[in-house]
Design a protein around this motif. Structure first.
Motif, PDB file in Angstrom:
ATOM      1  N   LEU A   1      28.636  28.207  38.411  1.00 13.22           N
ATOM      2  CA  LEU A   1      29.603  27.241  37.876  1.00 13.22           C
ATOM      3  C   LEU A   1      28.962  25.863  37.711  1.00 13.22           C
ATOM      4  O   LEU A   1      29.168  25.193  36.693  1.00 13.22           O
ATOM      5  N   PHE A   2      28.178  25.433  38.692  1.00 18.54           N
ATOM      6  CA  PHE A   2      27.487  24.139  38.578  1.00 18.54           C
ATOM      7  C   PHE A   2      26.565  24.135  37.360  1.00 18.54           C
ATOM      8  O   PHE A   2      26.473  23.139  36.635  1.00 18.54           O
TER       9      PHE A   2
ATOM     10  N   LEU B   1      39.664  25.586  40.156  1.00 24.16           N
ATOM     11  CA  LEU B   1      39.558  27.003  39.788  1.00 24.16           C
ATOM     12  C   LEU B   1      39.958  27.892  40.962  1.00 24.16           C
ATOM     13  O   LEU B   1      40.684  28.880  40.788  1.00 24.16           O
ATOM     14  N   ALA B   2      39.512  27.534  42.160  1.00 24.33           N
ATOM     15  CA  ALA B   2      39.781  28.356  43.341  1.00 24.33           C
ATOM     16  C   ALA B   2      41.271  28.494  43.626  1.00 24.33           C
ATOM     17  O   ALA B   2      41.706  29.483  44.235  1.00 24.33           O
TER      18      ALA B   2
ATOM     19  N   LEU C   1      36.789  28.999  31.876  1.00 28.38           N
ATOM     20  CA  LEU C   1      35.652  29.905  32.065  1.00 28.38           C
ATOM     21  C   LEU C   1      34.971  30.280  30.756  1.00 28.38           C
ATOM     22  O   LEU C   1      34.164  31.210  30.718  1.00 28.38           O
ATOM     23  N   ARG C   2      35.267  29.561  29.714  1.00 25.11           N
ATOM     24  CA  ARG C   2      34.738  29.869  28.385  1.00 25.11           C
ATOM     25  C   ARG C   2      33.205  29.938  28.386  1.00 25.11           C
ATOM     26  O   ARG C   2      32.612  30.789  27.715  1.00 25.11           O
TER      27      ARG C   2
ATOM     28  N   SER D   1      24.293  34.931  40.910  1.00 21.51           N
ATOM     29  CA  SER D   1      24.673  33.968  39.867  1.00 21.51           C
ATOM     30  C   SER D   1      24.400  34.462  38.444  1.00 21.51           C
ATOM     31  O   SER D   1      24.218  33.671  37.530  1.00 21.51           O
ATOM     32  N   VAL D   2      24.402  35.787  38.264  1.00 17.63           N
ATOM     33  CA  VAL D   2      24.218  36.332  36.920  1.00 17.63           C
ATOM     34  C   VAL D   2      25.502  36.244  36.113  1.00 17.63           C
ATOM     35  O   VAL D   2      25.486  35.985  34.906  1.00 17.63           O
ATOM     36  N   GLY D   3      26.658  36.456  36.772  1.00 17.20           N
ATOM     37  CA  GLY D   3      27.918  36.396  36.048  1.00 17.20           C
ATOM     38  C   GLY D   3      29.110  36.492  36.970  1.00 17.20           C
ATOM     39  O   GLY D   3      28.991  36.882  38.141  1.00 17.20           O
ATOM     40  N   ALA D   4      30.262  36.135  36.443  1.00 22.72           N
ATOM     41  CA  ALA D   4      31.523  36.276  37.175  1.00 22.72           C
ATOM     42  C   ALA D   4      31.952  37.742  37.137  1.00 22.72           C
ATOM     43  O   ALA D   4      31.575  38.496  36.226  1.00 22.72           O
ATOM     44  N   LEU D   5      32.763  38.144  38.102  1.00 22.04           N
ATOM     45  CA  LEU D   5      33.080  39.564  38.253  1.00 22.04           C
ATOM     46  C   LEU D   5      34.513  39.772  38.713  1.00 22.04           C
ATOM     47  O   LEU D   5      35.020  39.034  39.560  1.00 22.04           O
ATOM     48  N   PHE D   6      35.162  40.807  38.173  1.00 22.44           N
ATOM     49  CA  PHE D   6      36.420  41.327  38.698  1.00 22.44           C
ATOM     50  C   PHE D   6      36.068  42.571  39.509  1.00 22.44           C
ATOM     51  O   PHE D   6      35.442  43.502  38.979  1.00 22.44           O
TER      52      PHE D   6
END
Length: 306
Positions: free
Chosen positions: A173-174, A186-187, A197-198, A245-250
């Motif tokens: 995110l940073f 966001l949290a 999160l675009r 830190s590769v990507g956000a995840l569900f």
């Protein structure tokens, strides 16, 4: 003819390939071919058209239907006699998802064997689709999965509840221009809007997976097409990628507890309670009753609640 040759025939009829069937049966292709040739000679007719893939003849299709019934009856006989003798023995074949097996099965199997030391386990990993097929075909005695409302040929029993969480590293995110205040916001957002999160890449599993289905629901409502940095059906790999830190995840929230406390402090984790779903046991509707399977389900439910 014996029960063993019938079981060989069933596997070959399903696999439609001598090499694959022999591998599944842990025997040589030559031994399997000889067994089938002997079976066909005994009944005076060919059961397979030997081209690629193998195809059942008319006689083979008739024999297959009876073979399935005989296999079920043999298994029912073995288990009934075991129950009568109070041997409390046998091999319980259980199918689960890749991560769920790692999460819950070691403790359940270890604890159950203390009560039933003569029971062994065959654990199989697979997608929900694969597990449902294996249950219907009689290759599994029990599966632990999320099932639809109606499952043809499968009986289900609720086990426990899960929900999906959103996971993203603060470092990522940073790097995408988020400030401390942005991360705090966001949290506490519950992902009511995905707009912030675009610029954030995602790591994804397929829509066939419950986490992938939830992710698709959130991202399909977004006003942007997300960047997919990586995709995999192995949730453990995706969690590790997200931590790096590769990507956000569900992902299923209960799987996040494997991360270290130190790593967790570097992550934003948002519980999405609206995604709650039930994990259930499932077994073939026409399979014979078996006290060991019933005992394992009772033990598992008690263990998960305690």
């Amino acid at each position: 003819m014996n029960f063993q040759s019938i079981s060989y025939f069933i596997v070959l009829a399903r696999e439609k390939n001598f090499t694959r069937a022999a591998e599944k049966l842990h025997m040589t292709q030559q031994a399997l071919s000889a067994s089938m040739a002997s079976l066909e000679k005994e009944w005076g007719m060919p059961f397979f058209l030997r081209h690629v893939p193998l195809e059942l003849t008319n006689g083979g299709r008739v024999f297959y239907e009876y073979a399935l019934r005989l296999a079920d009856e043999e298994e029912e006989l073995r288990r009934a006699l075991s129950d009568v003798a109070d041997n409390q023995r046998g091999t319980l074949r259980i199918g689960t998802g890749f991560m769920r097996e790692r999460e819950i099965m070691p403790a359940l199997c270890a604890g159950f064997r203390k009560l039933y030391p003569k029971v062994s386990f065959t654990l199989v990993e697979g997608s929900n689709t694969d597990l449902e097929r294996m249950v219907r075909e009689g290759d599994l005695d029990l599966t632990v999965a999320r099932f639809g409302k109606t499952m043809e040929g499968i009986v289900t029993r609720p086990f426990y509840e899960e929900h999906i969480a959103f996971l993203v590293s603060k470092e990522l995110l940073f790097s995408r221009g988020f400030s401390e205040d942005d991360i705090e916001s966001l949290a506490h957002s519950h992902l009511e809007s995905m707009e912030s999160l675009r610029s954030v890449p995602f790591v994804m599993t397929s829509r066939d997976n419950v986490a992938g289905e939830a992710a698709a629901g959130y991202l399909d409502r977004a006003s942007f097409k997300p960047e997919i940095a990586a995709s995999s059906d192995n949730m453990g790999t995706l969690i590790d990628l997200s931590m790096r830190s590769v990507g956000a995840l569900f992902c299923p929230a209960n799987m996040i507890h494997w991360t270290t406390e130190e790593a967790s402090r570097d992550m934003v984790c948002i519980d999405l309670w609206e995604t709650k779903y039930t994990i259930s046991f499932g077994w073939k509707r026409k399979s014979p009753a078996w006290s060991i399977r019933e005992a394992f389900m009772e033990y598992a439910v008690h263990s998960i609640r305690s």
